[in-house]
Design a protein around this motif. Structure first.
Motif, PDB file in Angstrom:
ATOM      1  N   PRO A 103      -4.914  -6.133  -3.989  1.00 44.18           N
ATOM      2  CA  PRO A 103      -3.753  -5.836  -3.156  1.00 44.18           C
ATOM      3  C   PRO A 103      -2.708  -5.083  -3.980  1.00 44.18           C
ATOM      4  O   PRO A 103      -2.531  -5.359  -5.164  1.00 44.18           O
ATOM      5  CB  PRO A 103      -3.215  -7.219  -2.771  1.00 44.18           C
ATOM      6  CG  PRO A 103      -4.300  -8.187  -3.116  1.00 44.18           C
ATOM      7  CD  PRO A 103      -5.087  -7.577  -4.214  1.00 44.18           C
ATOM      8  N   GLY A 105       1.372  -3.476  -3.761  1.00 45.59           N
ATOM      9  CA  GLY A 105       2.633  -3.287  -3.053  1.00 45.59           C
ATOM     10  C   GLY A 105       3.229  -1.949  -3.441  1.00 45.59           C
ATOM     11  O   GLY A 105       2.961  -0.911  -2.851  1.00 45.59           O
ATOM     12  N   GLY A 107       3.516  -1.505  -7.103  1.00 50.25           N
ATOM     13  CA  GLY A 107       3.150  -1.400  -8.518  1.00 50.25           C
ATOM     14  C   GLY A 107       4.306  -1.628  -9.479  1.00 50.25           C
ATOM     15  O   GLY A 107       4.270  -1.146 -10.603  1.00 50.25           O
ATOM     16  N   SER A 108       5.318  -2.386  -9.043  1.00 51.99           N
ATOM     17  CA  SER A 108       6.442  -2.651  -9.964  1.00 51.99           C
ATOM     18  C   SER A 108       6.224  -3.928 -10.767  1.00 51.99           C
ATOM     19  O   SER A 108       7.070  -4.294 -11.584  1.00 51.99           O
ATOM     20  CB  SER A 108       7.758  -2.762  -9.184  1.00 51.99           C
ATOM     21  OG  SER A 108       7.785  -3.968  -8.447  1.00 51.99           O
ATOM     22  N   GLY A 109       5.112  -4.603 -10.538  1.00 49.74           N
ATOM     23  CA  GLY A 109       4.815  -5.822 -11.297  1.00 49.74           C
ATOM     24  C   GLY A 109       4.724  -5.499 -12.786  1.00 49.74           C
ATOM     25  O   GLY A 109       4.210  -4.443 -13.173  1.00 49.74           O
ATOM     26  N   GLN A 168      16.035  -6.585  -9.297  1.00 47.69           N
ATOM     27  CA  GLN A 168      16.411  -5.305  -9.900  1.00 47.69           C
ATOM     28  C   GLN A 168      15.461  -4.203  -9.424  1.00 47.69           C
ATOM     29  O   GLN A 168      15.811  -3.031  -9.411  1.00 47.69           O
ATOM     30  CB  GLN A 168      16.374  -5.437 -11.423  1.00 47.69           C
ATOM     31  CG  GLN A 168      17.185  -4.381 -12.113  1.00 47.69           C
ATOM     32  CD  GLN A 168      17.091  -4.471 -13.618  1.00 47.69           C
ATOM     33  OE1 GLN A 168      16.100  -4.969 -14.156  1.00 47.69           O
ATOM     34  NE2 GLN A 168      18.103  -3.990 -14.300  1.00 47.69           N
ATOM     35  N   SER A 169      14.274  -4.601  -9.006  1.00 46.24           N
ATOM     36  CA  SER A 169      13.286  -3.645  -8.504  1.00 46.24           C
ATOM     37  C   SER A 169      13.391  -3.469  -6.985  1.00 46.24           C
ATOM     38  O   SER A 169      12.419  -3.055  -6.346  1.00 46.24           O
ATOM     39  CB  SER A 169      11.882  -4.145  -8.852  1.00 46.24           C
ATOM     40  OG  SER A 169      11.707  -5.477  -8.384  1.00 46.24           O
ATOM     41  N   THR A 174       7.794  -4.429  -2.826  1.00 47.84           N
ATOM     42  CA  THR A 174       7.602  -4.801  -1.416  1.00 47.84           C
ATOM     43  C   THR A 174       7.737  -6.313  -1.220  1.00 47.84           C
ATOM     44  O   THR A 174       7.610  -7.087  -2.182  1.00 47.84           O
ATOM     45  CB  THR A 174       6.188  -4.412  -0.939  1.00 47.84           C
ATOM     46  OG1 THR A 174       5.228  -5.170  -1.725  1.00 47.84           O
ATOM     47  CG2 THR A 174       5.902  -2.936  -1.074  1.00 47.84           C
ATOM     48  N   ALA A 184      12.381 -13.491  -7.814  1.00 52.99           N
ATOM     49  CA  ALA A 184      13.763 -13.979  -7.711  1.00 52.99           C
ATOM     50  C   ALA A 184      14.704 -12.783  -7.733  1.00 52.99           C
ATOM     51  O   ALA A 184      14.521 -11.855  -8.519  1.00 52.99           O
ATOM     52  CB  ALA A 184      14.084 -14.909  -8.871  1.00 52.99           C
ATOM     53  N   ILE A 239      -1.364 -11.309   1.836  1.00 50.64           N
ATOM     54  CA  ILE A 239      -0.327 -11.761   2.763  1.00 50.64           C
ATOM     55  C   ILE A 239       0.058 -10.553   3.612  1.00 50.64           C
ATOM     56  O   ILE A 239       0.393  -9.481   3.069  1.00 50.64           O
ATOM     57  CB  ILE A 239       0.907 -12.306   2.003  1.00 50.64           C
ATOM     58  CG1 ILE A 239       0.476 -13.349   0.966  1.00 50.64           C
ATOM     59  CG2 ILE A 239       1.911 -12.911   2.993  1.00 50.64           C
ATOM     60  CD1 ILE A 239       1.543 -13.690  -0.051  1.00 50.64           C
TER      61      ILE A 239
END
Ligand SMILES: Cc1cc2nc3c(=O)[nH]c(=O)nc-3n(C[C@H](O)[C@H](O)[C@H](O)COP(=O)(O)OP(=O)(O)OC[C@H]3O[C@@H](n4cnc5c(N)ncnc54)[C@H](O)[C@@H]3O)c2cc1C
Length: 492
Positions: A103, A105, A107-109, A168-169, A174, A184, A239
């Motif tokens: 999955p 979203g 890609g900010s992980g 901050q992202s 997403t 958070a 999800i």
């Protein structure tokens, strides 16, 4: 990407870090056709340029690999589903063919969670971005999870409401990514973390089954299986939809700041404010190094620990909260610094250029967020700073505390350094992380407050969870016997 003589380099000429077993050409074509039948050819790609685009997320190690001309990992296909049935059918196909689903979203992980380390089908959720209902009476919003964070907040603001989740992202992540990582936001002390905001959700499990929990404020009908999806980082399903709590847009906002001589005094003030039942939307307490970095223009804060507070909501309540917080901060020696530092924080809060500026110069730089109870908070801060500074090559280790509970606090550490004695930058980076994780566990903290596990923390999850990790593995095996959902993440 081009070579010196400007001829195009093919993917095969790059070093791919996680090299996977290739599908045969015949198989590749067969699966491509089946994906096009499910989603329509406009929603499927196996183009080289797309594969490279989806080969990494925001994990700093992957960023460095890219700068070195290495590709972290390549998917076989990228798909853009438009509805839950599309996702269910794609997952069923992946089971038949035994290929991974990842999955995606935005890609900010920062833990490598969305990197397709075993290839497979990247499911980009961006086309599932619809707002399905804003229920003003129930104070809820129902949305598809591919919605971008800022678009979600703007949709609510236009109607006079707020979601109150501002990581901050915010502009580059997403809802699905937030739920999957238990994110958070900066306003979390008042509005809660994403897990506190969820009322119900819809998800597609690893064998294609669709589950949906009830949209009610609370029920007592056994364990909540839908909550298994929160924090599962794509390893237990996708999800697809969620109903979440919303708030009326605040009537009033106040900004306060105080400088403290000591970390303990600053933390103690916050603890006392929360004990009164006051939950400022934003609370941030910076150590001396970070105060000097962010608030150098505030003379009264020189050599001190800066606390900023934002209260918002109903005017009468905010006025009361401001007065009580002021009294508590002054009682603990806080020197009032006014609104200016908070305005400065508002102006700069989405400024994140450091990571991309430092990496090309062989400077390592990253952040680590952990949580701890009040009674161990100062000890944890000191021991984590010490353990990081102790690694040869580390130039800077600092922290601020930015998410609070009546029970404790989240510290957000920043470290930076340059490799010495021919150590590769990524090896220095890993040494600092390992030292930090070890000292966090020893000091009684949790190794992640909101960024999750991904690849980066995978080797620490067993130590963190103990016997519960065994339970998690059994759940994974039962739900996903062919291990197709985001394999190789979270130590699973
Ligand atoms: C500059 C910057 C600032 C950041 N600030 C914060 C912050 O303040 N607070 C915070 O919590 N985090 C922060 N992060 C981290 C990151 O934004 C979060 O982890 C965010 O939750 C990831 O969202 P995404 O949509 O980009 O997910 P991705 O990076 O695309 O995916 C993250 C993980 O979730 C899985 N996933 C994505 N969508 C779904 C879905 N619909 N169903 C199941 N699994 C899914 C992926 O497989 C992956 O494992 C920051 C990151 C950056 C780069």
């Amino acid at each position: 990407m081009t070579t010196k003589n400007n001829s195009k380099k093919s993917i095969d000429e790059y070093k791919v870090i996680y090299r996977k077993k290739e599908l045969s050409e015949k198989k590749k074509k067969e699966i491509l056709k089946k994906l096009c039948d499910i989603l329509g050819s406009e929603n499927v790609s196996d183009k080289e340029i797309d594969k490279i685009s989806y080969s990494k997320d925001y994990w700093p190690i992957a960023l460095r690999w890219m700068l070195e001309g290495k590709i972290p990992a390549l998917p076989d296909y990228i798909v853009w589903p438009e509805n839950t049935k599309h996702i269910s059918d794609v997952i069923k196909l992946a089971n038949e063919e035994e290929i991974p689903i990842i999955p995606f979203g935005e890609g900010s992980g920062v833990m490598g969670g969305a990197i397709p380390i075993k290839g497979g089908i990247v499911v980009d959720m961006k086309k599932m971005n619809k707002t399905l209902e804003i229920n003003k009476k129930n104070l809820t919003i129902t949305v598809q999870t591919g919605i971008n964070g800022m678009n979600l907040e703007r949709t609510l603001n236009k109607e006079g409401y707020t979601f109150g989740h501002n990581p901050q992202s915010l502009y580059c992540s997403t809802l699905g990514g937030w739920l999957a990582c238990r994110a958070a936001g900066q306003f979390s002390t008042k509005y809660g973390k994403i897990d506190d905001m969820v009322i119900s959700l819809e998800a597609v499990l690893p064998q294609g089954e669709i589950i949906r929990s009830k949209n009610v404020p609370k029920s007592s009908t056994g364990p909540r299986t839908d909550k298994l999806l929160l924090g599962s980082e794509g390893t237990l399903g996708i999800i697809t939809e969620s109903t979440l709590k919303i708030w009326p847009y605040p009537e009033k906002r106040t900004l306060q700041s105080y400088a403290f001589e000591d970390l303990k005094d600053g933390l103690e003030s916050i603890r006392k404010i929360l004990r009164k039942g006051i939950f400022p939307a934003v609370i941030r307490l910076y150590d001396k190094i970070e105060t000097a970095r962010h608030f150098y223009q505030t003379k009264k804060a020189k050599g001190k620990y800066m606390l900023i507070l934002v209260m918002e909501g109903d005017k009468e309540l905010v006025d009361l909260e401001e007065r009580v917080s002021h009294e508590i901060c002054e009682e603990h020696g806080g020197i009032k610094c006014g609104e200016e530092p908070v305005l400065h924080w508002f102006d700069t809060r989405f400024n994140v250029k450091e990571a991309s500026e430092f990496a090309p110069r062989d400077v390592i730089f990253d952040t680590i967020e952990v949580s701890v109870n009040w009674d161990k908070s100062v000890e944890l801060y000191n021991s984590m700073i010490f353990s990081m500074k102790n690694i040869e090559g580390v130039i800077l280790a600092s922290a601020h505390a930015s998410h609070f509970y009546p029970q404790g606090v989240c510290f957000y550490f920043t470290f930076g350094g340059t490799p010495v004695k021919n150590i590769a930058p990524n090896d220095l980076y890993k040494s600092v992380w390992n030292a930090a994780m070890r000292s966090c566990i020893d000091a009684g903290g949790s190794i992640s407050h909101h960024h999750g596990i991904g690849i980066m923390r995978a080797s620490w999850i067993e130590k963190e969870l103990g016997q519960s990790f065994e339970v998690l593995k059994r759940i994974k095996k039962t739900l996903d016997p062919k291990n197709i959902m985001n394999p190789g993440k979270m130590g699973l």
